[in-house]
Enzyme design. Structure first.
Site, short mmCIF file in Angstrom:
data_model
loop_
_atom_site.label_atom_id
_atom_site.label_comp_id
_atom_site.label_asym_id
_atom_site.label_seq_id
_atom_site.Cartn_x
_atom_site.Cartn_y
_atom_site.Cartn_z
N HIS A 467 0.84 -1.21 0.00
CA HIS A 467 0.00 0.00 0.00
C HIS A 467 0.87 1.26 0.00
O HIS A 467 0.71 2.15 -0.85
CB HIS A 467 -0.91 -0.03 1.25
N GLU A 468 1.80 1.33 0.95
CA GLU A 468 2.66 2.52 1.04
C GLU A 468 3.57 2.62 -0.18
O GLU A 468 3.89 3.71 -0.66
CB GLU A 468 3.48 2.51 2.33
N HIS A 471 1.74 4.40 -2.90
CA HIS A 471 1.86 5.86 -2.73
C HIS A 471 3.23 6.33 -3.24
O HIS A 471 3.36 7.37 -3.89
CB HIS A 471 1.74 6.24 -1.26
N HIS A 474 3.48 6.68 -6.89
CA HIS A 474 2.78 7.90 -7.31
C HIS A 474 3.72 9.10 -7.21
O HIS A 474 3.72 9.99 -8.07
CB HIS A 474 1.55 8.09 -6.41
#
Length: 675
Positions: A467-468, A471, A474
């Site tokens: 998940h991190e 990010h 991105h």
């Protein structure tokens, strides 16, 4: 700059952590603010007619040194804080807030921006330029530029108090987390706990010069205990301690601060002409207004609640039959969920953990990024770091171009807040023909290696890392001109799409085969385990959904209506939780006072965005699933239209360009087993 020599003479201009002394931060902030103020003054005093370049562009590129120092300082205040840093944060936050207000309340500067905004149709702007102009105009008009002088002063007072009180809120939660320890001396009390958890607790006790074992509220300690410890009374003690963080009768109680933050936000929104704080925030979100958010949450609640109630009844019956438990309490939830999961799927975290050695999972995330986006991660030792546990990497694309610096910080310690997050030390942007590449970090709290075992992750922790890392991608793959539109600078209910979509690869046999290997034998994870992981993916999903919705509804209750009538925070919270709660209430617990996401982080009026983004991510991953999870064409579309574009266009425009259609909630409901 003399206090912190900037620009940094380091590899890739990275932060020189070891060369910055704590006492130099405040004078460095003052210096950087003076530099930024000179840059703003130059824009304001320019006697030429305002142009896009001499006003909007100049404004977005101003304050570079201040941004870099702020990023370093406030990231350390989350990941490696101490009393001195916390004191400095309290001193510099009001100064930074005042400076921010000086900019947005500067009438001459706003007049130049407004003049350009009113002639925007004739300026022949690119899409990105038009977005930036719109963002600057709204950034000023939505934050007080149109107010009277008296109300501008009121706004300054509110913002200054908010900056200080939010910091104190976070400091109190951190202090309460580290204040508690469950000290065990009887080996009988360890029954049910995994060997690695016991070893880590022993190691912690020894480090504090105690006999026996110590368990804390840090997640790698708390979660295994609450999930596996057979001693129900000790589970109760630990759960109650976690639930009363910042709610005890001591100096760290956040009750008044929580209400004060909510009331100040409401007052600020009213001052700016908005009905509530949520109306103010959601104007710049995909969801647009509180009514739409509440409708979205209630629609999901209607679908999830019947499933959650069935699951809770099943869990209660199971606990009663297994151990004669008459009433299932909050400290029983994880314990009996794990037992039921083991019975239904013959699967538990302890079976899986040997296949999820941290280093292998990280390399697996790197390999997934390589196959999807052509990225290569190389660990390096010449980049300075703020703690010995931090790892540093250079990232290149498949043609050898330098893409980013990547930091990874995985273990809990004193001075580091709980949870997991991605952050940035330097944004990407293009200036003077040079594409300045970003410095991105992920911070987690996983179990440290012990004397006999490496760091082994639960499957949930594997998902957290992915998940991190989503990010981080991105941030790393950003490719925009302007820093304020780069990377994760997107609508808050869009920012979770890249992170949540990456979690999907954790369930895929093709992806798991890249990294899920037994840490001792090297054996790849057995297919039957992969099947069980997939089968159990929607296990108790109704209850999990209800929990997430309860947090979103609580956020909207604080921020979507007038909070001035709230006098008792506990009874207010309970009234909101009543329609989502399954377990009996615990009188001495209150969640709001440690709800850092909305009272200390950036999620106020935005907690719904986790579920909102789940609709996007399920729909996006369905596109991959239908065409191959490593389909290069689809990955290129996602990189080009989502990951690289930052906030340069409206997120729905970007999403539709990637997907060819608006997202449909069916994929999420199907994945969650709620259809």
């Amino acid at each position: 700059m003399k206090n912190i020599p900037y620009p940094f003479d380091t590899p890739h201009g990275t932060a020189p952590f070891s060369k910055i002394k704590d006492e130099t931060y405040k004078p460095a902030f003052e210096e950087a603010i003076a530099l930024a103020r000179n840059e703003i003054d130059a824009i304001v005093k320019n006697t030429d007619l305002p142009t896009y370049e001499n006003t909007i562009e100049a404004l977005d590129f101003s304050g570079e040194a201040l941004d870099r120092i702020s990023n370093i300082f406030f990231n350390l205040n989350s990941a490696e804080t101490n009393d001195q840093l916390q004191q400095i944060a309290q001193e510099v936050s009001p100064i930074l807030t005042a400076f921010g207000n000086d900019i947005t309340l500067n009438e001459t500067l706003f007049a130049k921006i407004k003049a350009l905004y009113e002639q925007r149709e004739s300026l022949n702007l690119t899409t990105e330029q038009a977005t930036l102009l719109d963002k600057k105009f709204k950034g000023f008009s939505r934050n007080g530029a149109l107010l009277s002088e008296e109300n501008k002063n009121k706004l300054r007072e509110i913002d200054t108090e908010l900056a200080s009180i939010k910091l104190t809120f976070g400091e109190n939660v951190l202090a309460e987390t580290h204040d508690y320890a469950l000290h065990i001396t009887d080996p009988e009390d360890l029954k049910g706990l995994p060997e690695g958890t016991i070893e880590a607790a022993k190691q912690l006790a020894e480090s504090r010069s105690h006999e026996g074992w110590i368990f804390t509220l840090d997640m790698p300690s708390y979660l295994p205990f609450i999930t596996y410890a057979e001693n129900r009374e000790l589970r109760r003690q630990l759960a109650v301690a976690a639930g009363q963080k910042a709610f005890r009768d001591n100096d760290f109680n956040n009750s008044e601060k929580t209400l004060r933050i909510a009331k100040l936000r409401h007052e600020r929104a009213n001052l700016l002409g908005y009905e509530t704080h949520a109306h103010f925030v959601l104007e710049e979100r995909m969801a647009q207004n509180p009514a739409k958010v509440t409708s979205f949450l209630n629609e999901l609640l209607a679908k999830a609640k019947p499933a959650a109630e069935r699951e809770f009844a099943q869990l209660s019956t199971f606990a009663s039959e297994l151990d004669g438990i008459e009433t299932l309490e909050k400290w029983d939830g994880s314990y009996y969920s794990e037992k039921l999961k083991q019975q239904l799927f013959r699967l538990d975290d302890e079976m899986l953990k040997p296949y999820f050695k941290l280093e292998n999972v990280l390399n697996g995330a790197f390999e997934v990024a390589k196959r999807l986006f052509g990225l290569a991660f190389k660990e390096v030792t010449n980049i300075d770091k703020y703690h010995e546990d931090v790892q540093t990497f250079e990232v290149h694309d498949d043609t050898g171009n330098f893409i980013a610096v990547f930091y990874a910080d995985f273990f809990p310690r004193k001075g580091k807040r709980n949870g997991a997050w991605m952050t940035s030390y330097k944004s990407q942007y293009i200036k003077n023909g040079i594409n300045e590449r970003p410095h991105v970090s992920i911070v987690c709290n996983f179990t440290k290696p012990t004397g006999t075992k490496p760091s082994l992750l639960t499957f949930n922790e594997v998902m957290t890392l992915f998940h991190e890392f989503g990010h981080a991608l991105h941030g790393m793959l950003a490719n925009t001109v302007y820093p304020s539109l780069s990377g994760t600078s997107v609508y808050w209910d869009f920012v979770e799409l890249p992170s949540q979509v990456m979690e999907n690869w954790c369930y895929e046999p093709e992806a798991l085969a890249l990294f899920a290997r037994h840490y001792e034998t090297g054996e790849i994870i057995p297919q039957e385990y992969v099947d069980k992981i997939r089968e159990s993916a929607s296990f108790l999903e109704g209850m999990a959904t209800l929990r997430q919705l309860s947090f979103g509804l609580l956020d909207m209750a604080f921020h979507g209506s007038d909070p001035t009538s709230i006098t008792d925070i506990k009874s207010f919270e309970k009234s909101i939780f009543d329609k989502t709660s399954l377990f009996p209430d615990v009188a001495e617990n209150c969640m709001s006072v440690s709800f850092s996401h909305i009272f200390n982080g950036g999620y106020s009026s935005g907690y719904y965005s986790y579920k909102w983004a789940e609709v996007l991510d399920a729909d996006a991953f369905a596109y991959f699933s239908e065409n191959g999870i490593f389909n290069k064409q689809i990955a290129d579309r996602f990189k080009e239209n989502v990951l690289s574009k930052g906030g340069t266009e409206h997120p729905m425009t970007l999403y539709k360009r990637f997907r060819g259609q608006e997202p449909k909630p069916d994929a999420l409901l199907k994945r969650a087993g709620l259809l």
